[in-house]
Write a protein that holds these residues in place. Structure first.
Motif, PDB file in Angstrom:
ATOM      1  N   LEU A 151     129.952  28.407 -48.837  1.00  0.00           N
ATOM      2  CA  LEU A 151     129.292  28.807 -47.600  1.00  0.00           C
ATOM      3  C   LEU A 151     130.092  29.880 -46.867  1.00  0.00           C
ATOM      4  O   LEU A 151     131.303  30.013 -47.077  1.00  0.00           O
ATOM      5  CB  LEU A 151     129.165  27.590 -46.662  1.00  0.00           C
ATOM      6  N   PRO A 152     129.427  30.618 -45.989  1.00  0.00           N
ATOM      7  CA  PRO A 152     130.185  31.494 -45.099  1.00  0.00           C
ATOM      8  C   PRO A 152     130.979  30.656 -44.098  1.00  0.00           C
ATOM      9  O   PRO A 152     130.622  29.508 -43.814  1.00  0.00           O
ATOM     10  CB  PRO A 152     129.100  32.316 -44.388  1.00  0.00           C
ATOM     11  N   LEU A 153     132.055  31.221 -43.570  1.00  0.00           N
ATOM     12  CA  LEU A 153     132.782  30.524 -42.525  1.00  0.00           C
ATOM     13  C   LEU A 153     131.870  30.307 -41.326  1.00  0.00           C
ATOM     14  O   LEU A 153     131.039  31.156 -41.009  1.00  0.00           O
ATOM     15  CB  LEU A 153     134.016  31.323 -42.100  1.00  0.00           C
ATOM     16  N   PRO A 154     132.006  29.187 -40.626  1.00  0.00           N
ATOM     17  CA  PRO A 154     131.150  28.947 -39.464  1.00  0.00           C
ATOM     18  C   PRO A 154     131.313  30.025 -38.403  1.00  0.00           C
ATOM     19  O   PRO A 154     132.398  30.596 -38.231  1.00  0.00           O
ATOM     20  CB  PRO A 154     131.639  27.592 -38.938  1.00  0.00           C
ATOM     21  N   ARG A 155     130.257  30.262 -37.682  1.00  0.00           N
ATOM     22  CA  ARG A 155     130.290  31.233 -36.590  1.00  0.00           C
ATOM     23  C   ARG A 155     131.245  30.793 -35.472  1.00  0.00           C
ATOM     24  O   ARG A 155     131.825  31.623 -34.779  1.00  0.00           O
ATOM     25  CB  ARG A 155     128.874  31.394 -36.033  1.00  0.00           C
ATOM     26  N   LEU A 156     131.411  29.489 -35.298  1.00  0.00           N
ATOM     27  CA  LEU A 156     132.351  28.981 -34.301  1.00  0.00           C
ATOM     28  C   LEU A 156     133.766  29.149 -34.839  1.00  0.00           C
ATOM     29  O   LEU A 156     134.087  28.638 -35.910  1.00  0.00           O
ATOM     30  CB  LEU A 156     132.083  27.504 -34.001  1.00  0.00           C
ATOM     31  N   PRO A 157     134.639  29.871 -34.127  1.00  0.00           N
ATOM     32  CA  PRO A 157     135.974  30.158 -34.655  1.00  0.00           C
ATOM     33  C   PRO A 157     136.921  28.973 -34.559  1.00  0.00           C
ATOM     34  O   PRO A 157     136.740  28.069 -33.747  1.00  0.00           O
ATOM     35  CB  PRO A 157     136.457  31.322 -33.773  1.00  0.00           C
ATOM     36  N   GLY A 158     137.944  28.983 -35.406  1.00  0.00           N
ATOM     37  CA  GLY A 158     138.950  27.927 -35.421  1.00  0.00           C
ATOM     38  C   GLY A 158     138.842  27.086 -36.678  1.00  0.00           C
ATOM     39  O   GLY A 158     137.740  26.709 -37.100  1.00  0.00           O
ATOM     40  N   ARG A 159     140.001  26.786 -37.267  1.00  0.00           N
ATOM     41  CA  ARG A 159     140.001  26.023 -38.520  1.00  0.00           C
ATOM     42  C   ARG A 159     139.414  24.630 -38.335  1.00  0.00           C
ATOM     43  O   ARG A 159     138.830  24.054 -39.256  1.00  0.00           O
ATOM     44  CB  ARG A 159     141.435  25.940 -39.038  1.00  0.00           C
ATOM     45  N   LEU A 214     118.915  18.628 -47.232  1.00  0.00           N
ATOM     46  CA  LEU A 214     119.487  19.903 -46.823  1.00  0.00           C
ATOM     47  C   LEU A 214     119.606  20.809 -48.041  1.00  0.00           C
ATOM     48  O   LEU A 214     120.264  20.452 -49.025  1.00  0.00           O
ATOM     49  CB  LEU A 214     120.885  19.699 -46.222  1.00  0.00           C
ATOM     50  N   THR A 215     118.996  21.960 -47.975  1.00  0.00           N
ATOM     51  CA  THR A 215     119.181  22.940 -49.040  1.00  0.00           C
ATOM     52  C   THR A 215     120.436  23.765 -48.746  1.00  0.00           C
ATOM     53  O   THR A 215     120.867  23.889 -47.591  1.00  0.00           O
ATOM     54  CB  THR A 215     117.979  23.890 -49.139  1.00  0.00           C
ATOM     55  N   ASP A 216     121.007  24.339 -49.791  1.00  0.00           N
ATOM     56  CA  ASP A 216     122.172  25.207 -49.596  1.00  0.00           C
ATOM     57  C   ASP A 216     121.815  26.376 -48.675  1.00  0.00           C
ATOM     58  O   ASP A 216     122.646  26.810 -47.854  1.00  0.00           O
ATOM     59  CB  ASP A 216     122.672  25.743 -50.931  1.00  0.00           C
ATOM     60  N   LYS A 217     120.603  26.866 -48.791  1.00  0.00           N
ATOM     61  CA  LYS A 217     120.162  27.992 -47.957  1.00  0.00           C
ATOM     62  C   LYS A 217     120.132  27.596 -46.482  1.00  0.00           C
ATOM     63  O   LYS A 217     120.552  28.366 -45.606  1.00  0.00           O
ATOM     64  CB  LYS A 217     118.776  28.469 -48.415  1.00  0.00           C
ATOM     65  N   ALA A 218     119.652  26.402 -46.189  1.00  0.00           N
ATOM     66  CA  ALA A 218     119.611  25.939 -44.800  1.00  0.00           C
ATOM     67  C   ALA A 218     121.023  25.752 -44.247  1.00  0.00           C
ATOM     68  O   ALA A 218     121.291  26.100 -43.084  1.00  0.00           O
ATOM     69  CB  ALA A 218     118.831  24.633 -44.708  1.00  0.00           C
ATOM     70  N   ILE A 219     121.933  25.207 -45.059  1.00  0.00           N
ATOM     71  CA  ILE A 219     123.314  25.024 -44.596  1.00  0.00           C
ATOM     72  C   ILE A 219     123.950  26.375 -44.300  1.00  0.00           C
ATOM     73  O   ILE A 219     124.615  26.571 -43.274  1.00  0.00           O
ATOM     74  CB  ILE A 219     124.139  24.248 -45.636  1.00  0.00           C
ATOM     75  N   GLU A 220     123.721  27.339 -45.195  1.00  0.00           N
ATOM     76  CA  GLU A 220     124.288  28.679 -44.986  1.00  0.00           C
ATOM     77  C   GLU A 220     123.760  29.309 -43.698  1.00  0.00           C
ATOM     78  O   GLU A 220     124.525  29.859 -42.898  1.00  0.00           O
ATOM     79  CB  GLU A 220     123.959  29.578 -46.182  1.00  0.00           C
ATOM     80  N   LYS A 221     122.463  29.196 -43.459  1.00  0.00           N
ATOM     81  CA  LYS A 221     121.884  29.756 -42.241  1.00  0.00           C
ATOM     82  C   LYS A 221     122.494  29.099 -41.009  1.00  0.00           C
ATOM     83  O   LYS A 221     122.839  29.780 -40.022  1.00  0.00           O
ATOM     84  CB  LYS A 221     120.367  29.567 -42.232  1.00  0.00           C
ATOM     85  N   ALA A 222     122.667  27.769 -41.064  1.00  0.00           N
ATOM     86  CA  ALA A 222     123.220  27.045 -39.917  1.00  0.00           C
ATOM     87  C   ALA A 222     124.624  27.520 -39.584  1.00  0.00           C
ATOM     88  O   ALA A 222     124.987  27.679 -38.413  1.00  0.00           O
ATOM     89  CB  ALA A 222     123.211  25.547 -40.194  1.00  0.00           C
ATOM     90  N   MET A 223     125.449  27.763 -40.597  1.00  0.00           N
ATOM     91  CA  MET A 223     126.818  28.227 -40.349  1.00  0.00           C
ATOM     92  C   MET A 223     126.828  29.581 -39.644  1.00  0.00           C
ATOM     93  O   MET A 223     127.725  29.879 -38.846  1.00  0.00           O
ATOM     94  CB  MET A 223     127.599  28.334 -41.665  1.00  0.00           C
ATOM     95  N   LEU A 224     125.813  30.393 -39.899  1.00  0.00           N
ATOM     96  CA  LEU A 224     125.768  31.750 -39.356  1.00  0.00           C
ATOM     97  C   LEU A 224     125.170  31.818 -37.954  1.00  0.00           C
ATOM     98  O   LEU A 224     125.448  32.759 -37.200  1.00  0.00           O
ATOM     99  CB  LEU A 224     124.970  32.669 -40.289  1.00  0.00           C
ATOM    100  N   VAL A 225     124.349  30.833 -37.577  1.00  0.00           N
ATOM    101  CA  VAL A 225     123.648  30.918 -36.286  1.00  0.00           C
ATOM    102  C   VAL A 225     124.158  29.911 -35.257  1.00  0.00           C
ATOM    103  O   VAL A 225     123.810  30.012 -34.078  1.00  0.00           O
ATOM    104  CB  VAL A 225     122.125  30.733 -36.452  1.00  0.00           C
ATOM    105  N   VAL A 226     124.975  28.938 -35.666  1.00  0.00           N
ATOM    106  CA  VAL A 226     125.413  27.886 -34.745  1.00  0.00           C
ATOM    107  C   VAL A 226     126.100  28.494 -33.523  1.00  0.00           C
ATOM    108  O   VAL A 226     126.834  29.476 -33.623  1.00  0.00           O
ATOM    109  CB  VAL A 226     126.357  26.898 -35.455  1.00  0.00           C
ATOM    110  N   GLU A 227     125.822  27.902 -32.363  1.00  0.00           N
ATOM    111  CA  GLU A 227     126.480  28.356 -31.144  1.00  0.00           C
ATOM    112  C   GLU A 227     126.737  27.163 -30.241  1.00  0.00           C
ATOM    113  O   GLU A 227     125.976  26.203 -30.219  1.00  0.00           O
ATOM    114  CB  GLU A 227     125.632  29.405 -30.410  1.00  0.00           C
ATOM    115  N   TRP A 228     127.848  27.244 -29.483  1.00  0.00           N
ATOM    116  CA  TRP A 228     128.221  26.177 -28.586  1.00  0.00           C
ATOM    117  C   TRP A 228     129.064  26.775 -27.466  1.00  0.00           C
ATOM    118  O   TRP A 228     130.208  27.162 -27.681  1.00  0.00           O
ATOM    119  CB  TRP A 228     128.980  25.088 -29.326  1.00  0.00           C
TER     120      TRP A 228
END
Length: 441
Positions: free
Chosen positions: A247-255, A275-289
Protein backbone atom coordinates in the motif's frame (compact mmCIF):
# COMPACT_ATOMS: atom_id res chain seq x y z
CA UNK A 1 -24.24 31.16 18.28
CA UNK A 2 -25.94 28.29 16.41
CA UNK A 3 -29.25 26.84 17.64
CA UNK A 4 -27.57 23.59 18.68
CA UNK A 5 -24.77 25.40 20.52
CA UNK A 6 -27.34 27.52 22.37
CA UNK A 7 -29.30 24.41 23.40
CA UNK A 8 -26.13 22.70 24.63
CA UNK A 9 -25.07 25.84 26.48
CA UNK A 10 -28.33 25.72 28.41
CA UNK A 11 -27.67 22.09 29.32
CA UNK A 12 -24.17 22.92 30.55
CA UNK A 13 -25.64 25.46 32.95
CA UNK A 14 -27.86 22.74 34.42
CA UNK A 15 -25.58 19.69 34.42
CA UNK A 16 -21.98 18.85 35.40
CA UNK A 17 -19.33 19.33 32.73
CA UNK A 18 -17.01 16.65 34.07
CA UNK A 19 -17.17 12.88 34.27
CA UNK A 20 -19.18 10.79 36.72
CA UNK A 21 -18.64 7.32 35.35
CA UNK A 22 -21.78 5.18 35.48
CA UNK A 23 -24.19 3.56 33.03
CA UNK A 24 -27.34 3.84 35.16
CA UNK A 25 -28.27 7.38 34.13
CA UNK A 26 -27.79 6.96 30.41
CA UNK A 27 -29.61 3.62 30.35
CA UNK A 28 -32.55 5.26 32.12
CA UNK A 29 -32.53 8.09 29.60
CA UNK A 30 -32.20 5.78 26.60
CA UNK A 31 -35.17 3.74 27.81
CA UNK A 32 -37.29 6.90 27.88
CA UNK A 33 -36.14 7.58 24.30
CA UNK A 34 -37.19 4.12 23.09
CA UNK A 35 -33.77 2.46 23.42
CA UNK A 36 -32.23 3.85 20.22
CA UNK A 37 -28.91 2.16 21.05
CA UNK A 38 -30.60 -1.17 20.32
CA UNK A 39 -31.63 -0.05 16.83
CA UNK A 40 -28.30 0.69 15.18
CA UNK A 41 -26.39 -0.66 12.18
CA UNK A 42 -23.33 -2.80 13.04
CA UNK A 43 -21.16 -0.93 15.55
CA UNK A 44 -17.36 -0.68 15.61
CA UNK A 45 -16.52 0.44 19.16
CA UNK A 46 -13.08 1.98 19.83
CA UNK A 47 -11.26 2.59 23.14
CA UNK A 48 -7.67 3.44 24.04
CA UNK A 49 -5.52 6.20 25.52
CA UNK A 50 -4.06 7.31 22.19
CA UNK A 51 -4.91 6.72 18.56
CA UNK A 52 -8.71 6.38 18.88
CA UNK A 53 -9.46 9.33 16.62
CA UNK A 54 -6.96 8.44 13.92
CA UNK A 55 -8.16 4.84 13.89
CA UNK A 56 -11.77 6.04 13.60
CA UNK A 57 -10.72 8.15 10.62
CA UNK A 58 -9.00 5.17 8.96
CA UNK A 59 -12.03 2.94 9.54
CA UNK A 60 -14.37 5.52 8.03
CA UNK A 61 -12.08 5.95 5.03
CA UNK A 62 -11.90 2.17 4.50
CA UNK A 63 -15.65 1.68 4.71
CA UNK A 64 -16.48 4.68 2.52
CA UNK A 65 -13.90 3.55 -0.05
CA UNK A 66 -15.84 0.27 -0.08
CA UNK A 67 -19.04 2.14 -0.97
CA UNK A 68 -20.64 2.01 2.49
CA UNK A 69 -22.28 4.82 4.46
CA UNK A 70 -20.82 5.41 7.92
CA UNK A 71 -22.05 7.22 11.03
CA UNK A 72 -19.17 8.40 13.24
CA UNK A 73 -19.21 9.56 16.86
CA UNK A 74 -15.99 11.12 18.20
CA UNK A 75 -15.12 13.41 21.10
CA UNK A 76 -14.16 15.98 22.03
CA UNK A 77 -14.92 18.39 19.23
CA UNK A 78 -12.37 20.97 18.15
CA UNK A 79 -14.45 24.00 17.14
CA UNK A 80 -18.14 23.05 16.86
CA UNK A 81 -20.28 20.44 18.65
CA UNK A 82 -21.47 19.23 15.23
CA UNK A 83 -18.05 17.58 14.67
CA UNK A 84 -19.00 14.86 17.16
CA UNK A 85 -21.71 13.52 14.83
CA UNK A 86 -20.95 12.61 11.24
CA UNK A 87 -24.03 11.20 9.53
CA UNK A 88 -23.38 8.60 6.88
CA UNK A 89 -24.36 9.02 3.24
CA UNK A 90 -23.45 7.37 -0.02
CA UNK A 91 -20.32 9.04 -1.38
CA UNK A 92 -19.26 10.31 2.06
CA UNK A 93 -20.88 11.49 5.27
CA UNK A 94 -21.20 15.02 6.61
CA UNK A 95 -21.40 16.63 10.02
CA UNK A 96 -24.97 16.81 11.28
CA UNK A 97 -26.82 19.99 10.34
CA UNK A 98 -27.56 22.58 13.01
CA UNK A 99 -31.34 22.15 12.82
CA UNK A 100 -31.17 18.36 13.14
CA UNK A 101 -28.70 18.50 16.04
CA UNK A 102 -30.66 21.21 17.88
CA UNK A 103 -33.88 19.21 17.60
CA UNK A 104 -32.21 16.03 18.87
CA UNK A 105 -30.60 17.85 21.81
CA UNK A 106 -33.91 19.41 22.82
CA UNK A 107 -35.71 16.05 22.58
CA UNK A 108 -33.12 14.30 24.72
CA UNK A 109 -33.18 17.13 27.27
CA UNK A 110 -36.97 16.90 27.56
CA UNK A 111 -36.74 13.13 28.04
CA UNK A 112 -34.17 13.60 30.81
CA UNK A 113 -36.57 15.96 32.61
CA UNK A 114 -33.77 17.91 34.38
CA UNK A 115 -32.63 14.85 36.34
CA UNK A 116 -28.97 14.56 37.38
CA UNK A 117 -26.81 13.58 34.43
CA UNK A 118 -23.54 14.73 32.83
CA UNK A 119 -23.45 16.69 29.60
CA UNK A 120 -21.37 13.95 27.96
CA UNK A 121 -24.08 11.39 28.77
CA UNK A 122 -26.74 13.59 27.20
CA UNK A 123 -24.59 14.11 24.11
CA UNK A 124 -23.94 10.37 23.85
CA UNK A 125 -27.69 9.80 23.96
CA UNK A 126 -27.98 12.35 21.14
CA UNK A 127 -25.59 10.21 19.08
CA UNK A 128 -27.74 7.11 19.57
CA UNK A 129 -30.89 9.03 18.63
CA UNK A 130 -29.31 10.47 15.47
CA UNK A 131 -27.70 7.21 14.39
CA UNK A 132 -30.86 5.16 14.93
CA UNK A 133 -33.06 7.58 12.96
CA UNK A 134 -30.81 8.13 9.94
CA UNK A 135 -29.98 5.13 7.74
CA UNK A 136 -26.38 3.98 7.35
CA UNK A 137 -24.44 0.76 6.92
CA UNK A 138 -22.07 1.07 9.90
CA UNK A 139 -21.56 3.06 13.11
CA UNK A 140 -18.05 3.97 14.28
CA UNK A 141 -18.36 4.74 17.99
CA UNK A 142 -15.45 6.27 19.89
CA UNK A 143 -15.27 5.98 23.68
CA UNK A 144 -15.14 9.25 25.58
CA UNK A 145 -13.21 8.19 28.70
CA UNK A 146 -12.14 4.75 29.83
CA UNK A 147 -14.52 2.10 28.58
CA UNK A 148 -16.32 0.06 31.19
CA UNK A 149 -18.49 2.90 32.50
CA UNK A 150 -18.28 5.22 29.50
CA UNK A 151 -21.65 6.42 28.23
CA UNK A 152 -21.01 4.79 24.84
CA UNK A 153 -20.68 1.34 26.45
CA UNK A 154 -24.34 0.43 26.20
CA UNK A 155 -24.23 -1.38 22.85
CA UNK A 156 -24.74 -5.05 23.76
CA UNK A 157 -23.20 -6.74 20.73
CA UNK A 158 -20.70 -4.65 18.75
CA UNK A 159 -19.51 -6.00 15.41
CA UNK A 160 -16.00 -5.54 16.80
CA UNK A 161 -14.40 -3.89 19.83
CA UNK A 162 -11.06 -2.19 19.16
CA UNK A 163 -8.52 -1.32 21.88
CA UNK A 164 -5.80 1.10 20.80
CA UNK A 165 -2.56 1.94 22.67
CA UNK A 166 -3.00 2.29 26.43
CA UNK A 167 -0.94 4.64 28.58
CA UNK A 168 -1.17 6.40 31.92
CA UNK A 169 -3.85 9.10 31.71
CA UNK A 170 -7.02 10.13 33.57
CA UNK A 171 -5.72 8.37 36.67
CA UNK A 172 -8.33 10.04 38.90
CA UNK A 173 -11.03 8.10 37.04
CA UNK A 174 -9.32 4.98 35.72
CA UNK A 175 -6.67 4.02 38.27
CA UNK A 176 -2.97 4.77 38.62
CA UNK A 177 -1.48 1.59 37.16
CA UNK A 178 -1.35 0.49 33.55
CA UNK A 179 -3.10 -2.76 34.50
CA UNK A 180 -6.02 -0.91 36.12
CA UNK A 181 -6.41 1.41 33.13
CA UNK A 182 -6.25 -1.53 30.71
CA UNK A 183 -8.97 -3.26 32.73
CA UNK A 184 -11.24 -0.22 32.33
CA UNK A 185 -10.58 -0.03 28.58
CA UNK A 186 -11.23 -3.77 28.25
CA UNK A 187 -14.70 -3.13 29.61
CA UNK A 188 -15.99 -2.47 26.09
CA UNK A 189 -15.44 -6.13 25.17
CA UNK A 190 -18.66 -8.15 25.00
CA UNK A 191 -19.00 -11.92 25.33
CA UNK A 192 -18.27 -13.76 22.05
CA UNK A 193 -17.98 -10.50 20.06
CA UNK A 194 -14.78 -9.99 18.00
CA UNK A 195 -11.92 -7.97 19.49
CA UNK A 196 -8.96 -6.26 17.79
CA UNK A 197 -6.08 -5.21 20.03
CA UNK A 198 -3.90 -2.54 18.43
CA UNK A 199 -0.24 -1.89 19.16
CA UNK A 200 0.38 -1.87 22.92
CA UNK A 201 3.59 -0.30 24.25
CA UNK A 202 2.99 -2.05 27.60
CA UNK A 203 3.21 -5.83 27.86
CA UNK A 204 1.30 -5.62 31.16
CA UNK A 205 -1.60 -3.83 29.44
CA UNK A 206 -1.58 -6.35 26.59
CA UNK A 207 -1.75 -9.27 29.04
CA UNK A 208 -4.81 -7.73 30.72
CA UNK A 209 -6.55 -7.22 27.39
CA UNK A 210 -5.84 -10.70 26.02
CA UNK A 211 -6.89 -12.34 29.30
CA UNK A 212 -10.21 -10.47 29.28
CA UNK A 213 -10.89 -11.36 25.64
CA UNK A 214 -10.15 -15.02 26.28
CA UNK A 215 -12.35 -15.13 29.39
CA UNK A 216 -15.22 -13.68 27.35
CA UNK A 217 -14.50 -16.18 24.55
CA UNK A 218 -14.09 -13.37 22.04
CA UNK A 219 -12.42 -14.04 18.69
CA UNK A 220 -9.32 -11.86 19.16
CA UNK A 221 -6.48 -10.64 16.95
CA UNK A 222 -3.43 -8.83 18.31
CA UNK A 223 -1.10 -6.37 16.61
CA UNK A 224 2.36 -7.91 16.26
CA UNK A 225 1.00 -11.43 16.57
CA UNK A 226 -1.89 -11.84 14.14
CA UNK A 227 -1.44 -8.70 12.03
CA UNK A 228 1.19 -6.03 11.51
CA UNK A 229 2.22 -3.13 9.28
CA UNK A 230 5.67 -1.84 8.41
CA UNK A 231 7.35 0.53 5.98
CA UNK A 232 9.38 -0.92 3.12
CA UNK A 233 10.84 1.05 0.21
CA UNK A 234 8.63 4.03 0.90
CA UNK A 235 5.47 1.89 0.97
CA UNK A 236 3.30 0.44 3.72
CA UNK A 237 3.04 -3.34 3.91
CA UNK A 238 0.08 -4.75 5.83
CA UNK A 239 0.11 -8.42 6.77
CA UNK A 240 -2.43 -10.60 8.52
CA UNK A 241 -3.55 -14.20 8.24
CA UNK A 242 -5.05 -13.47 4.81
CA UNK A 243 -1.64 -12.46 3.42
CA UNK A 244 0.26 -9.31 2.40
CA UNK A 245 -1.11 -6.07 0.98
CA UNK A 246 1.30 -3.54 -0.56
CA UNK A 247 0.00 0.00 0.00
CA UNK A 248 0.98 3.64 -0.22
CA UNK A 249 2.02 5.25 3.04
CA UNK A 250 -0.99 6.71 4.86
CA UNK A 251 -1.80 10.34 4.24
CA UNK A 252 -1.62 10.94 8.00
CA UNK A 253 2.08 11.51 8.79
CA UNK A 254 4.06 9.70 11.48
CA UNK A 255 5.26 6.12 11.82
CA UNK A 256 2.64 5.46 14.50
CA UNK A 257 -0.06 5.86 11.85
CA UNK A 258 1.03 2.58 10.25
CA UNK A 259 -0.07 0.62 13.32
CA UNK A 260 -3.26 2.70 13.57
CA UNK A 261 -4.04 1.96 9.92
CA UNK A 262 -3.31 -1.73 10.47
CA UNK A 263 -5.72 -1.89 13.41
CA UNK A 264 -8.38 -0.20 11.29
CA UNK A 265 -7.97 -2.67 8.43
CA UNK A 266 -8.11 -5.61 10.83
CA UNK A 267 -11.14 -4.14 12.61
CA UNK A 268 -13.14 -3.74 9.40
CA UNK A 269 -12.33 -7.31 8.41
CA UNK A 270 -13.14 -8.70 11.87
CA UNK A 271 -16.45 -6.83 11.76
CA UNK A 272 -17.37 -8.90 8.72
CA UNK A 273 -16.89 -6.40 5.91
CA UNK A 274 -15.05 -7.30 2.73
CA UNK A 275 -12.12 -5.07 1.83
CA UNK A 276 -10.51 -5.07 -1.58
CA UNK A 277 -6.88 -4.04 -1.98
CA UNK A 278 -8.10 -1.16 -4.15
CA UNK A 279 -10.38 0.14 -1.39
CA UNK A 280 -7.59 -0.08 1.20
CA UNK A 281 -5.23 1.81 -1.10
CA UNK A 282 -7.80 4.56 -1.71
CA UNK A 283 -8.43 4.88 2.04
CA UNK A 284 -4.72 5.39 2.78
CA UNK A 285 -4.62 8.23 0.24
CA UNK A 286 -7.77 10.11 1.30
CA UNK A 287 -7.89 9.63 5.10
CA UNK A 288 -7.97 12.86 7.09
CA UNK A 289 -8.12 13.70 10.77
CA UNK A 290 -7.82 17.32 11.95
CA UNK A 291 -5.40 18.37 14.71
CA UNK A 292 -3.40 15.16 14.52
CA UNK A 293 -0.13 16.06 12.81
CA UNK A 294 -2.12 18.50 10.68
CA UNK A 295 -0.09 20.78 8.45
CA UNK A 296 -1.40 24.36 8.49
CA UNK A 297 -0.59 26.03 5.19
CA UNK A 298 -2.81 29.11 5.22
CA UNK A 299 -4.92 31.20 7.55
CA UNK A 300 -4.81 34.18 9.88
CA UNK A 301 -2.31 32.62 12.32
CA UNK A 302 -0.12 31.15 9.59
CA UNK A 303 0.27 34.65 8.16
CA UNK A 304 1.90 35.78 11.44
CA UNK A 305 4.73 33.21 11.31
CA UNK A 306 8.15 33.74 9.72
CA UNK A 307 7.98 33.47 5.94
CA UNK A 308 8.49 29.89 4.81
CA UNK A 309 7.69 28.35 8.20
CA UNK A 310 6.42 24.79 8.41
CA UNK A 311 3.55 24.80 10.91
CA UNK A 312 2.01 21.67 12.42
CA UNK A 313 -0.91 21.23 14.79
CA UNK A 314 -1.39 18.22 17.07
CA UNK A 315 -3.72 17.76 20.03
CA UNK A 316 -1.66 14.99 21.68
CA UNK A 317 -1.44 15.76 25.39
CA UNK A 318 0.18 12.97 27.42
CA UNK A 319 3.71 11.49 27.62
CA UNK A 320 2.89 8.58 25.29
CA UNK A 321 1.49 10.99 22.69
CA UNK A 322 4.57 13.18 23.13
CA UNK A 323 6.80 10.24 22.24
CA UNK A 324 4.99 9.40 18.99
CA UNK A 325 4.76 13.07 17.97
CA UNK A 326 8.47 13.57 18.70
CA UNK A 327 9.27 10.48 16.62
CA UNK A 328 7.28 11.94 13.73
CA UNK A 329 9.25 15.18 14.00
CA UNK A 330 12.52 13.25 14.10
CA UNK A 331 11.52 11.70 10.78
CA UNK A 332 10.77 15.15 9.35
CA UNK A 333 14.13 16.39 10.60
CA UNK A 334 15.92 13.48 8.90
CA UNK A 335 14.31 14.41 5.58
CA UNK A 336 14.48 18.21 5.75
CA UNK A 337 16.36 19.74 8.70
CA UNK A 338 14.76 22.82 10.29
CA UNK A 339 14.95 24.37 13.76
CA UNK A 340 12.02 23.11 15.85
CA UNK A 341 9.98 25.36 18.16
CA UNK A 342 6.99 24.36 20.30
CA UNK A 343 3.96 26.48 21.14
CA UNK A 344 2.24 24.57 23.91
CA UNK A 345 -0.82 24.86 26.15
CA UNK A 346 -2.07 22.09 28.45
CA UNK A 347 -4.80 21.45 31.00
CA UNK A 348 -4.16 20.58 34.61
CA UNK A 349 -5.07 16.89 34.43
CA UNK A 350 -2.01 16.16 32.29
CA UNK A 351 1.70 15.49 32.93
CA UNK A 352 3.43 18.43 31.22
CA UNK A 353 7.00 17.49 32.20
CA UNK A 354 6.46 13.97 30.85
CA UNK A 355 5.11 15.42 27.60
CA UNK A 356 8.02 17.83 27.17
CA UNK A 357 10.66 15.22 27.93
CA UNK A 358 9.94 13.60 24.57
CA UNK A 359 11.21 16.77 22.85
CA UNK A 360 14.35 17.35 24.94
CA UNK A 361 17.33 17.75 22.62
CA UNK A 362 15.03 18.41 19.66
CA UNK A 363 13.13 21.62 20.40
CA UNK A 364 15.11 24.85 20.65
CA UNK A 365 12.48 26.63 22.71
CA UNK A 366 8.94 26.26 24.04
CA UNK A 367 6.52 29.15 24.07
CA UNK A 368 3.85 28.32 26.67
CA UNK A 369 0.36 29.76 26.27
CA UNK A 370 -2.92 29.77 28.21
CA UNK A 371 -5.92 27.95 26.71
CA UNK A 372 -8.77 30.42 26.47
CA UNK A 373 -11.47 27.79 25.96
CA UNK A 374 -10.67 25.76 29.10
CA UNK A 375 -11.09 26.70 32.75
CA UNK A 376 -8.56 23.97 33.53
CA UNK A 377 -5.69 25.56 31.57
CA UNK A 378 -2.28 25.34 33.27
CA UNK A 379 -0.85 28.77 33.98
CA UNK A 380 1.61 29.56 31.19
CA UNK A 381 4.38 30.49 33.67
CA UNK A 382 3.98 27.15 35.48
CA UNK A 383 3.96 25.33 32.14
CA UNK A 384 7.22 27.06 31.20
CA UNK A 385 8.79 25.77 34.43
CA UNK A 386 7.71 22.22 33.50
CA UNK A 387 9.35 22.57 30.09
CA UNK A 388 12.57 23.84 31.64
CA UNK A 389 12.51 20.96 34.14
CA UNK A 390 12.41 18.67 31.09
CA UNK A 391 15.50 20.39 29.68
CA UNK A 392 13.98 22.78 27.12
CA UNK A 393 14.33 26.58 27.32
CA UNK A 394 10.85 28.07 27.71
CA UNK A 395 9.11 31.42 27.63
CA UNK A 396 5.53 32.10 28.76
CA UNK A 397 3.59 34.28 26.30
CA UNK A 398 0.01 35.51 26.10
CA UNK A 399 -1.16 33.68 22.97
CA UNK A 400 -0.28 31.58 19.96
CA UNK A 401 -0.39 34.73 17.85
CA UNK A 402 2.08 36.38 20.24
CA UNK A 403 4.48 33.41 19.95
CA UNK A 404 4.35 33.40 16.15
CA UNK A 405 5.05 37.15 16.04
CA UNK A 406 8.04 36.72 18.38
CA UNK A 407 9.45 34.03 16.09
CA UNK A 408 8.88 36.25 13.06
CA UNK A 409 10.54 39.28 14.67
CA UNK A 410 13.57 37.20 15.67
CA UNK A 411 14.02 35.58 12.25
CA UNK A 412 16.62 36.73 9.74
CA UNK A 413 16.76 36.23 5.99
CA UNK A 414 19.81 33.96 6.15
CA UNK A 415 18.21 31.48 8.59
CA UNK A 416 16.38 28.31 7.63
CA UNK A 417 12.66 28.97 8.32
CA UNK A 418 11.51 27.15 11.47
CA UNK A 419 9.38 24.08 11.94
CA UNK A 420 6.70 24.94 14.52
CA UNK A 421 4.54 22.50 16.49
CA UNK A 422 1.45 23.97 18.12
CA UNK A 423 -0.17 21.55 20.55
CA UNK A 424 -0.44 19.97 23.97
CA UNK A 425 -4.24 19.99 24.12
CA UNK A 426 -7.22 19.37 21.87
CA UNK A 427 -8.78 22.47 23.40
CA UNK A 428 -5.81 24.53 22.22
CA UNK A 429 -5.94 22.84 18.82
CA UNK A 430 -9.60 23.79 18.47
CA UNK A 431 -8.87 27.38 19.45
CA UNK A 432 -6.09 27.53 16.85
CA UNK A 433 -8.25 26.13 14.04
CA UNK A 434 -10.97 28.63 14.92
CA UNK A 435 -8.65 31.64 15.14
CA UNK A 436 -6.83 30.57 11.98
CA UNK A 437 -10.12 30.40 10.09
CA UNK A 438 -9.70 26.72 9.16
CA UNK A 439 -12.25 24.74 11.23
CA UNK A 440 -12.87 21.05 10.45
CA UNK A 441 -15.31 20.44 7.59
Amino acid sequence: MSKAAAAIERLMELHPKGFDLSLDRILRLLERLGNPHLNLPPVIHIAGTNGKGSTSAFIRALLEASGLSVHVHTSPHLVNWHERYRLGAQGGGQYVSDDVLAEAVERVAVANNSEYITVFEIMAAVAFVLFSEHPADVVVLEVGLGGRFDATNVVPDPAVSVIMPIGIDHTAFLGDTIEAIAGEKAGIMKRSCPVVIGFQPSVAALDVLVDKAERLRCPVTVYGQNFIAFEEHGRMVFQDEEGLVDLPLPRLPGRHQLSNAAAAIEAVRMAGFDLTDKAIEKAMLVVEWPARMQRLTHGALVDLAPTGSEIWLDGGHNPAAGLVIAEAFAELEDRVPRPLYLITGMINTKDPKGFFEAFAGMARRVFTVPIGSSDASINNADLALAAEAAGIPAEPVHSVANALKLLRDASTNDEVPPRILIGGSLYLAGDVLDENGTPPV
